[in-house]
Design a protein around this motif. Structure first.
Motif, PDB file in Angstrom:
ATOM      1  N   UNK A 182       0.830  -1.208   0.000  1.00 36.31           N
ATOM      2  CA  UNK A 182       0.000   0.000   0.000  1.00 36.31           C
ATOM      3  C   UNK A 182       0.858   1.249   0.000  1.00 36.31           C
ATOM      4  N   UNK A 183       1.968   1.230   0.734  1.00 37.79           N
ATOM      5  CA  UNK A 183       2.850   2.404   0.791  1.00 37.79           C
ATOM      6  C   UNK A 183       3.481   2.675  -0.570  1.00 37.79           C
ATOM      7  N   UNK A 184       3.901   1.631  -1.278  1.00 39.11           N
ATOM      8  CA  UNK A 184       4.523   1.822  -2.585  1.00 39.11           C
ATOM      9  C   UNK A 184       3.573   2.413  -3.604  1.00 39.11           C
ATOM     10  N   UNK A 185       2.342   1.883  -3.642  1.00 39.71           N
ATOM     11  CA  UNK A 185       1.360   2.424  -4.591  1.00 39.71           C
ATOM     12  C   UNK A 185       0.946   3.839  -4.221  1.00 39.71           C
ATOM     13  N   UNK A 186       0.829   4.122  -2.929  1.00 37.92           N
ATOM     14  CA  UNK A 186       0.457   5.476  -2.502  1.00 37.92           C
ATOM     15  C   UNK A 186       1.519   6.485  -2.897  1.00 37.92           C
ATOM     16  N   UNK A 187       2.791   6.130  -2.703  1.00 37.20           N
ATOM     17  CA  UNK A 187       3.879   7.027  -3.106  1.00 37.20           C
ATOM     18  C   UNK A 187       3.877   7.229  -4.623  1.00 37.20           C
ATOM     19  N   UNK A 188       3.643   6.160  -5.369  1.00 36.97           N
ATOM     20  CA  UNK A 188       3.644   6.266  -6.837  1.00 36.97           C
ATOM     21  C   UNK A 188       2.550   7.190  -7.326  1.00 36.97           C
TER      22      UNK A 188
ATOM     23  N   UNK B  66      -7.716   7.305  -5.099  1.00 37.51           N
ATOM     24  CA  UNK B  66      -8.997   6.996  -4.467  1.00 37.51           C
ATOM     25  C   UNK B  66      -9.369   5.530  -4.687  1.00 37.51           C
ATOM     26  N   UNK B  67      -9.132   5.023  -5.880  1.00 33.07           N
ATOM     27  CA  UNK B  67      -9.413   3.613  -6.160  1.00 33.07           C
ATOM     28  C   UNK B  67      -8.568   2.703  -5.276  1.00 33.07           C
ATOM     29  N   UNK B  68      -7.290   3.040  -5.126  1.00 30.88           N
ATOM     30  CA  UNK B  68      -6.400   2.235  -4.298  1.00 30.88           C
ATOM     31  C   UNK B  68      -6.817   2.249  -2.834  1.00 30.88           C
ATOM     32  N   UNK B  69      -7.079   3.421  -2.282  1.00 26.73           N
ATOM     33  CA  UNK B  69      -7.388   3.512  -0.850  1.00 26.73           C
ATOM     34  C   UNK B  69      -8.740   2.867  -0.528  1.00 26.73           C
ATOM     35  N   UNK B  70      -9.709   2.973  -1.417  1.00 22.05           N
ATOM     36  CA  UNK B  70     -10.990   2.298  -1.191  1.00 22.05           C
ATOM     37  C   UNK B  70     -10.809   0.778  -1.244  1.00 22.05           C
ATOM     38  N   UNK B  71      -9.983   0.302  -2.171  1.00 15.67           N
ATOM     39  CA  UNK B  71      -9.698  -1.130  -2.253  1.00 15.67           C
ATOM     40  C   UNK B  71      -8.966  -1.604  -1.000  1.00 15.67           C
ATOM     41  N   UNK B  72      -7.992  -0.819  -0.514  1.00 16.25           N
ATOM     42  CA  UNK B  72      -7.264  -1.190   0.701  1.00 16.25           C
ATOM     43  C   UNK B  72      -8.189  -1.211   1.920  1.00 16.25           C
ATOM     44  N   UNK B  73      -9.123  -0.282   1.994  1.00 16.87           N
ATOM     45  CA  UNK B  73     -10.058  -0.247   3.112  1.00 16.87           C
ATOM     46  C   UNK B  73     -10.920  -1.506   3.142  1.00 16.87           C
ATOM     47  N   UNK B  74     -11.402  -1.946   1.982  1.00 13.94           N
ATOM     48  CA  UNK B  74     -12.246  -3.145   1.927  1.00 13.94           C
ATOM     49  C   UNK B  74     -11.430  -4.396   2.237  1.00 13.94           C
TER      50      UNK B  74
ATOM     51  N   UNK C  20      -7.752  11.266   3.085  1.00 13.10           N
ATOM     52  CA  UNK C  20      -7.183  11.269   1.737  1.00 13.10           C
ATOM     53  C   UNK C  20      -8.239  10.913   0.695  1.00 13.10           C
ATOM     54  N   UNK C  21      -9.127   9.992   1.002  1.00 14.37           N
ATOM     55  CA  UNK C  21     -10.194   9.625   0.064  1.00 14.37           C
ATOM     56  C   UNK C  21     -11.134  10.804  -0.181  1.00 14.37           C
ATOM     57  N   UNK C  22     -11.465  11.544   0.875  1.00 14.10           N
ATOM     58  CA  UNK C  22     -12.351  12.706   0.712  1.00 14.10           C
ATOM     59  C   UNK C  22     -11.674  13.785  -0.130  1.00 14.10           C
TER      60      UNK C  22
ATOM     61  N   UNK D  76     -18.721   5.240 -10.554  1.00 19.24           N
ATOM     62  CA  UNK D  76     -17.768   4.523 -11.406  1.00 19.24           C
ATOM     63  C   UNK D  76     -16.649   3.894 -10.587  1.00 19.24           C
ATOM     64  N   UNK D  77     -16.048   4.659  -9.675  1.00 18.43           N
ATOM     65  CA  UNK D  77     -14.952   4.129  -8.866  1.00 18.43           C
ATOM     66  C   UNK D  77     -15.442   3.028  -7.935  1.00 18.43           C
ATOM     67  N   UNK D  78     -16.621   3.184  -7.356  1.00 16.77           N
ATOM     68  CA  UNK D  78     -17.166   2.138  -6.483  1.00 16.77           C
ATOM     69  C   UNK D  78     -17.404   0.848  -7.248  1.00 16.77           C
ATOM     70  N   UNK D  79     -17.952   0.953  -8.462  1.00 17.23           N
ATOM     71  CA  UNK D  79     -18.165  -0.247  -9.268  1.00 17.23           C
ATOM     72  C   UNK D  79     -16.855  -0.938  -9.603  1.00 17.23           C
ATOM     73  N   UNK D  80     -15.818  -0.176  -9.943  1.00 17.59           N
ATOM     74  CA  UNK D  80     -14.515  -0.769 -10.247  1.00 17.59           C
ATOM     75  C   UNK D  80     -13.911  -1.450  -9.029  1.00 17.59           C
ATOM     76  N   UNK D  81     -14.009  -0.815  -7.858  1.00 15.17           N
ATOM     77  CA  UNK D  81     -13.409  -1.382  -6.649  1.00 15.17           C
ATOM     78  C   UNK D  81     -14.163  -2.637  -6.217  1.00 15.17           C
TER      79      UNK D  81
END
Length: 454
Positions: free
Chosen positions: A72-78, A187-195, A207-209, A257-262
Motif C-alpha cells: 500500500x505504501x509503494x502504490x500510494x507514493x507512486x 482513491x481507487x487504491x485507498x478504497x480497495x485497501x479499506x475493503x 485522503x479519500x475525501x 464509477x470508482x465504487x463499481x470498479x473497486x
C-alpha cells in the motif's frame, strides 16, 4: 475563469480612446468596457487541493511504514509523486522557465513546490493590480448573449489581467493532471485497501475525501474548458445553478464509477486488470486510429524546438491523459490530432450518447458479476440494495447531465436541438410508427363485420 478571447491585438491606448464608450467596426456597434481584475480563486483552490493531497498522502505513508504495509505504501507514493512531477513539468513548460535564469523557481519545482510559488506570484500580481496604469492594453472582442440576441462587445484587458489569465490557464491543466493521473487512481487504491483490510484509518478516509473533491473539480474544469473551446466566439459565464448541477452530475458519476470498479476488483482481481487495461488502451488508441484513418500529418506548432520524436511524445502524453479521464468520467472534449488545437471544436452528441450508454452497460455488468462472486466480507451488507443504489446514482448523474444541457448550459440558445426536442422526436416517431402500422382486427371485430355484410 470562463471568459474567452476571440480577437486580441495589442496597441497603445491614449486617454481619449479610454473615454470613448463605443466604436463602430464594419457597421456594428461595439461597446467598449474595461475589464476588472478578478481574484485568482481557481489558482488558490488548485494549490490547496495539491498541498492537501500531498501532505495527507505523506502522513498515510508513514502509517503504512509503521504497520509494514509495503504494498500500500509503494502504490500510494507512486500515485502521489508521478502526477506531482508531471505538474512541475507542465508549469515549467507553460511559463517557459527552462530558458530563463530563475534558479529559485527551478529549485522549488525540484522540491515539488512549484504550484506554491506560482500561487504566490498570482496573488502578488492581483494585489498590485490597479496601482499604476498599464502602458499597453489588449483589446478582447467577444459576443455576448442577452435574451437570445448576439451583442458584440470589446473589453480592455491590462497586463495584470493577462498575467493572471496565464496562471489560470496553467493551473487548469495541472488540476486535470492531478485529478485523473493522481487522485482517481489514489482513491481507487485507498478504497480497495479499506475493503481488503476491513478497518478504517482516519488518515485514509481524509485522503479519500480530498481525492474525491479533486477529481470532481478536475471534471468541472474539463466541462468548462470544453464549453470555452467549442464556443470560442462567445463570452461564457456560468451561473451558480449551473455549477451546482455540474457538481452533482460529476460527483455521482465519478463516485459510482470508482465504487463499481473497486467492488469488481475485490471479487475478480485478475479480471479487473483486463478491464482496466482494455478501457485504457481503447481510449488511448482511438484518437490515433482516427488520425491514421484520415491520413493526417502531425502538427508542427506544439513547440517550435521540438523534433518529430518530441512532438509524438507530447501527443502521446496528451492522449494518455485523455484516456485516463474517459476511464472515470466523460471527458467532454474529443481529440483531433489533425487540428493545430488538438481539440475538435464541435459538440459531438452521438459520442456523448454512446459513451453514457456503454458506460452504464459496463457498470451494470461489473456490479452483477460482483454480486455473484462477492466474498464473505459483504455478508453484513445488503448486496442487492447496494447494487440497485449504484445503478440509481449513475442514472441520477445522467439525469443531472441532461438538466444541465437543457436549462443551465450558457449557450443553450445556440443549440439546434435540445434534450426536450430529442425526446419529443422519439415519442413522435413512435406515435407515427404506430399510426402507420395496419391494425389487425380482433376476432370479435371480424365477426361483427361478417354479420353486417350478411
Amino acid at each position: 475563469m470562463c471568459e474567452v478571447t476571440v480577437e486580441e491585438q495589442e496597441r497603445d491606448i491614449s486617454n481619449a480612446d479610454l473615454e470613448c464608450p463605443s466604436v463602430v467596426d464594419n457597421g456594428v456597434m461595439l461597446v467598449v468596457k474595461k475589464s476588472h481584475v478578478r481574484p485568482p480563486l481557481s489558482v488558490v483552490l488548485a494549490t490547496v487541493l495539491y498541498l492537501a493531497e500531498l501532505v495527507t498522502a505523506a502522513v498515510l505513508c508513514s502509517l503504512y511504514r509503521k504497520t509494514d504495509d509495503v504494498t500500500w505504501m509503494g502504490f500510494t507514493i507512486t500515485f502521489t509523486v508521478v502526477p506531482a512531477l508531471l505538474i512541475q513539468l507542465t508549469l515549467m513548460f507553460i511559463h517557459r522557465d527552462l530558458g530563463r535564469d530563475r534558479p529559485l523557481i527551478l529549485f522549488l519545482h525540484l522540491l515539488l513546490l512549484g504550484p506554491v510559488i506560482r500561487c504566490i506570484q498570482a496573488l502578488v500580481i492581483y494585489f498590485r493590480a490597479g496601482k499604476r496604469e498599464d502602458p499597453y492594453i489588449t483589446i478582447s472582442r467577444k459576443i455576448t448573449l442577452k435574451k437570445g440576441d448576439q451583442i458584440p462587445l470589446e473589453w480592455e484587458i491590462g497586463q495584470s489581467e493577462r498575467l493572471l489569465n496565464t496562471h489560470r490557464s496553467a493551473f487548469k491543466r495541472t488540476a486535470v493532471i492531478q485529478a485523473f493521473l493522481g487522485s482517481a487512481p489514489q482513491l481507487t487504491l485507498q478504497l480497495y485497501a479499506t475493503i481488503q483490510e476491513k478497518y478504517f484509518l482516519p488518515a485514509r478516509l481524509t485522503l479519500m475525501a480530498i481525492t474525491l473533491i479533486s477529481i470532481t473539480y478536475g471534471a468541472l474544469v474539463c466541462s468548462t474548458l470544453a464549453i470555452q473551446i467549442i464556443y470560442d466566439d462567445y463570452k461564457i459565464r456560468l451561473r451558480p445553478v449551473a455549477y451546482l448541477c455540474m457538481i452533482v452530475w460529476r460527483g455521482l458519476e465519478i463516485a459510482t464509477r470508482i465504487t463499481a470498479l473497486v467492488l469488481f476488483s475485490t471479487a475478480l482481481t485478475h479480471w479487473m486488470i483486463l478491464v482496466g487495461m482494455g478501457s485504457l488502451l481503447f481510449f488511448f488508441f482511438l484518437p490515433w486510429v482516427e488520425f491514421w484513418a484520415k491520413k493526417g500529418t502531425l502538427v508542427n506548432d506544439v513547440e517550435k524546438n521540438f523534433s518529430k520524436l518530441g512532438t509524438v511524445m507530447v501527443l502521446s502524453m496528451f492522449t494518455l491523459l485523455y484516456a485516463f479521464i474517459n476511464i472515470f468520467c466523460w471527458s467532454a472534449v474529443q481529440l483531433d490530432l489533425n487540428s493545430d488545437e488538438l481539440i475538435e471544436r464541435k459538440q459531438r452528441w452521438d459520442r456523448l450518447a454512446m459513451y453514457y450508454c456503454g458506460r452504464f452497460l459496463e457498470n451494470s455488468i461489473l456490479i452483477t458479476l460482483w454480486y455473484f462472486y462477492k466474498s464473505d466480507f459483504y455478508e453484513y451488507v445488503c448486496s442487492p440494495l447496494l447494487a440497485v443504489q449504484l445503478l440509481i446514482c449513475y442514472s441520477l448523474s445522467v439525469l443531472f447531465m441532461l438538466l444541465f444541457y437543457e436549462f443551465c448550459h450558457p449557450t443553450r440558445r445556440l443549440f439546434k436541438h435540445n434534450v426536450h426536442d430529442c425526446l419529443h422526436c422519439v415519442c413522435c416517431h413512435r406515435d407515427t410508427r404506430d399510426e402507420q402500422e395496419p391494425q389487425v382486427p380482433s376476432y370479435s371485430t371480424t365477426a361483427t363485420l361478417l354479420l353486417g355484410q350478411d
